[in-house]
Design a protein around this motif. Structure first.
Motif, PDB file in Angstrom:
ATOM      1  N   HIS A 169       0.853  -1.189   0.000  1.00 31.75           N
ATOM      2  CA  HIS A 169       0.000   0.000   0.000  1.00 31.75           C
ATOM      3  C   HIS A 169       0.891   1.242   0.000  1.00 31.75           C
ATOM      4  O   HIS A 169       2.077   1.161   0.323  1.00 31.75           O
ATOM      5  CB  HIS A 169      -0.964   0.027   1.195  1.00 31.75           C
ATOM      6  CG  HIS A 169      -0.323  -0.202   2.528  1.00 31.75           C
ATOM      7  ND1 HIS A 169      -1.037  -0.325   3.680  1.00 31.75           N
ATOM      8  CD2 HIS A 169       0.990  -0.330   2.907  1.00 31.75           C
ATOM      9  CE1 HIS A 169      -0.213  -0.515   4.706  1.00 31.75           C
ATOM     10  NE2 HIS A 169       1.016  -0.513   4.249  1.00 31.75           N
ATOM     11  N   SER A 171       0.574   3.569   1.994  1.00 30.61           N
ATOM     12  CA  SER A 171       0.667   4.081   3.378  1.00 30.61           C
ATOM     13  C   SER A 171       2.129   4.137   3.814  1.00 30.61           C
ATOM     14  O   SER A 171       2.477   4.883   4.740  1.00 30.61           O
ATOM     15  CB  SER A 171      -0.116   3.187   4.339  1.00 30.61           C
ATOM     16  OG  SER A 171      -1.442   3.034   3.893  1.00 30.61           O
ATOM     17  N   ARG A 195       0.201  -6.967  -4.682  1.00 31.43           N
ATOM     18  CA  ARG A 195      -0.279  -7.987  -3.733  1.00 31.43           C
ATOM     19  C   ARG A 195      -0.322  -9.338  -4.430  1.00 31.43           C
ATOM     20  O   ARG A 195      -0.666  -9.423  -5.611  1.00 31.43           O
ATOM     21  CB  ARG A 195      -1.674  -7.639  -3.210  1.00 31.43           C
ATOM     22  CG  ARG A 195      -1.595  -6.398  -2.352  1.00 31.43           C
ATOM     23  CD  ARG A 195      -2.791  -6.162  -1.505  1.00 31.43           C
ATOM     24  NE  ARG A 195      -2.715  -4.815  -0.944  1.00 31.43           N
ATOM     25  CZ  ARG A 195      -3.686  -4.198  -0.326  1.00 31.43           C
ATOM     26  NH1 ARG A 195      -4.839  -4.815  -0.148  1.00 31.43           N
ATOM     27  NH2 ARG A 195      -3.514  -2.977   0.148  1.00 31.43           N
ATOM     28  N   GLN A 209      -2.925   3.139  -5.894  1.00 33.72           N
ATOM     29  CA  GLN A 209      -3.646   3.778  -4.787  1.00 33.72           C
ATOM     30  C   GLN A 209      -3.295   5.250  -4.729  1.00 33.72           C
ATOM     31  O   GLN A 209      -2.250   5.668  -5.216  1.00 33.72           O
ATOM     32  CB  GLN A 209      -3.211   3.163  -3.446  1.00 33.72           C
ATOM     33  CG  GLN A 209      -3.693   1.755  -3.214  1.00 33.72           C
ATOM     34  CD  GLN A 209      -3.373   1.280  -1.799  1.00 33.72           C
ATOM     35  OE1 GLN A 209      -2.381   1.701  -1.200  1.00 33.72           O
ATOM     36  NE2 GLN A 209      -4.200   0.396  -1.273  1.00 33.72           N
ATOM     37  N   GLU A 211      -3.113   7.748  -1.442  1.00 36.34           N
ATOM     38  CA  GLU A 211      -3.254   7.842   0.008  1.00 36.34           C
ATOM     39  C   GLU A 211      -3.201   9.325   0.384  1.00 36.34           C
ATOM     40  O   GLU A 211      -2.471  10.094  -0.221  1.00 36.34           O
ATOM     41  CB  GLU A 211      -2.059   7.107   0.626  1.00 36.34           C
ATOM     42  CG  GLU A 211      -1.789   7.482   2.042  1.00 36.34           C
ATOM     43  CD  GLU A 211      -2.079   6.357   3.006  1.00 36.34           C
ATOM     44  OE1 GLU A 211      -2.385   5.247   2.557  1.00 36.34           O
ATOM     45  OE2 GLU A 211      -1.999   6.624   4.207  1.00 36.34           O
ATOM     46  N   THR A 252      -4.850   3.231  11.976  1.00 30.27           N
ATOM     47  CA  THR A 252      -5.806   4.291  12.307  1.00 30.27           C
ATOM     48  C   THR A 252      -6.719   3.838  13.438  1.00 30.27           C
ATOM     49  O   THR A 252      -7.039   2.659  13.568  1.00 30.27           O
ATOM     50  CB  THR A 252      -6.675   4.659  11.072  1.00 30.27           C
ATOM     51  OG1 THR A 252      -7.084   3.468  10.423  1.00 30.27           O
ATOM     52  CG2 THR A 252      -5.937   5.551  10.105  1.00 30.27           C
ATOM     53  N   ALA A 306      -6.049  10.035   7.916  1.00 31.29           N
ATOM     54  CA  ALA A 306      -5.469   9.458   6.704  1.00 31.29           C
ATOM     55  C   ALA A 306      -6.585   8.743   5.955  1.00 31.29           C
ATOM     56  O   ALA A 306      -7.605   8.362   6.544  1.00 31.29           O
ATOM     57  CB  ALA A 306      -4.358   8.478   7.058  1.00 31.29           C
TER      58      ALA A 306
END
Ligand code: DAH
Length: 342
Positions: A169, A171, A195, A209, A211, A252, A306
């Motif tokens: 990800h 992140s 993945r 993605q 973010e 989170t 986030a």
């Protein structure tokens, strides 16, 4: 005799055939077995010795020129293209060069960036080959924590102390930014992630993605909600409604998943939204204080939110694409349908 040859020479040079018949007449008249050139060769024996060299050369030139003319018009009348410089038409319009189009994933990614940049978000990037700390540990995935299984990881190698993997990800970019920047931080990290999943219409081993991360003093869940509502309306239209459902992410707390009202059926229920009227588009939440501390940010002073979304998913909804594989097959018939505003 020289006079006669020179006359024939200028006759040959000026000759133009408009039909095959005319050309055949020219051939018989000059190059045929009873033609004028044959006649000249026959008369050659009567030429005085001292003139033989000059006359011989003249007759040969005449023969070659007549042969060239014959060849030239043969190919012209046969419709064949002649490559002589005279046939080159420099005024003709060129063949147009086909312009490529922007990839739908790039269009949607740029649109997401554009929407958030209007409210002050910048863009940050990070590496696709990432270490365990930035992809997992700093984000509050302890070793052996079952949450690591949520993301089927492609491991590249292990240097003995730490695993190196393809990031699962973006992140991971959050961590890099927080480690190196003093709040306030307001940034987006778009990028490709990997993945270990079987490829199908709904899953792929790589995707994209975006973010988002906002850290400052007194940032609250209400700020997150307001920001995401702004995004949903900009992306899917003013009428769009959002819904936040409680969820779980290690980094989170609290965490939520955000749904947007289905624009295909106006929330009435259809097979795209599986008759729920809503579509899930992203994960989000308040950054866990552990994550802030891991990255050297004072969690007593600062809070943040986030969120992370899949670009393919948003593009699927926007363009009604029903198979993820189309994005990476490079089929021109698919790709040329997208016209970029960004
Ligand atoms: N990293 C999550 C994923 O790949 C998406 C995500 C969820 C990102 C919540 C976030 C967040 O920043 O707050 O599934």
């Amino acid at each position: 005799m020289q006079e006669k040859i020179k006359e024939l020479l200028s006759e040959v040079e000026g000759f133009k055939a408009e039909s095959k018949e005319q050309l055949e007449e020219f051939r018989i008249n000059l190059l045929g077995s009873k033609g004028k050139i044959k006649g000249l060769f026959a008369d050659f024996k009567n030429v005085p010795n001292e003139q033989k060299k000059e006359v011989g050369q003249l007759i040969n030139t005449l023969k070659l020129k007549a042969q060239d003319k014959l060849d030239e018009f043969k190919s012209k009348l046969a419709g064949g293209e002649s490559s002589t410089a005279n046939d080159l038409d420099l005024t003709r319009t060129g063949t147009p060069i086909k312009l490529g189009s922007r990839h739908p994933i790039s269009i949607v990614r740029n649109e997401i960036i554009d929407i958030f940049s209007r409210i002050g978000f910048t863009v940050s990037e990070g590496p696709e080959v990432e270490d365990d700390w930035h992809n997992f540990s700093a984000l509050n995935f302890p070793p052996e924590h079952p949450a690591r299984d949520m993301q089927d990881t492609f491991f590249v190698e292990s240097d003995g102390e730490e695993d190196i993997a393809l990031r699962t990800h973006t992140s991971s970019v959050q961590v890099r930014i927080m480690e190196n920047t003093e709040p306030p931080i307001r940034t987006l990290s778009p990028g490709r992630v990997y993945r270990n999943e079987a490829i199908s219409a709904r899953a792929h081993c790589f995707f994209h993605q975006v973010e988002g991360l906002y850290i400052a003093e007194k940032v609250s869940f209400a700020d997150l909600k307001q920001t995401l509502m702004y995004f949903a309306k900009e992306m899917f239209g003013e009428e769009t409604k959002i819904r936040l459902r409680p969820s779980y992410f290690p980094f989170t707390e609290p965490s939520a998943e955000m749904d947007v009202s289905c624009s295909v059926c106006n929330s009435k229920g259809c097979n795209v939204c599986k008759y729920t009227g809503y579509l899930e588009i992203m994960g989000c939440g308040m950054v866990d204080p552990n994550v802030l501390e891991n990255c050297g940010i004072d969690s007593k002073k600062y809070t943040g939110f986030a969120f992370g979304m899949g670009v393919e998913r948003i593009a699927m909804l926007k363009y009604k694409v029903n198979d993820l594989r189309l994005y990476s097959e490079g089929d021109i018939r698919f790709l040329e349908q997208f016209k970029a505003a960004f």
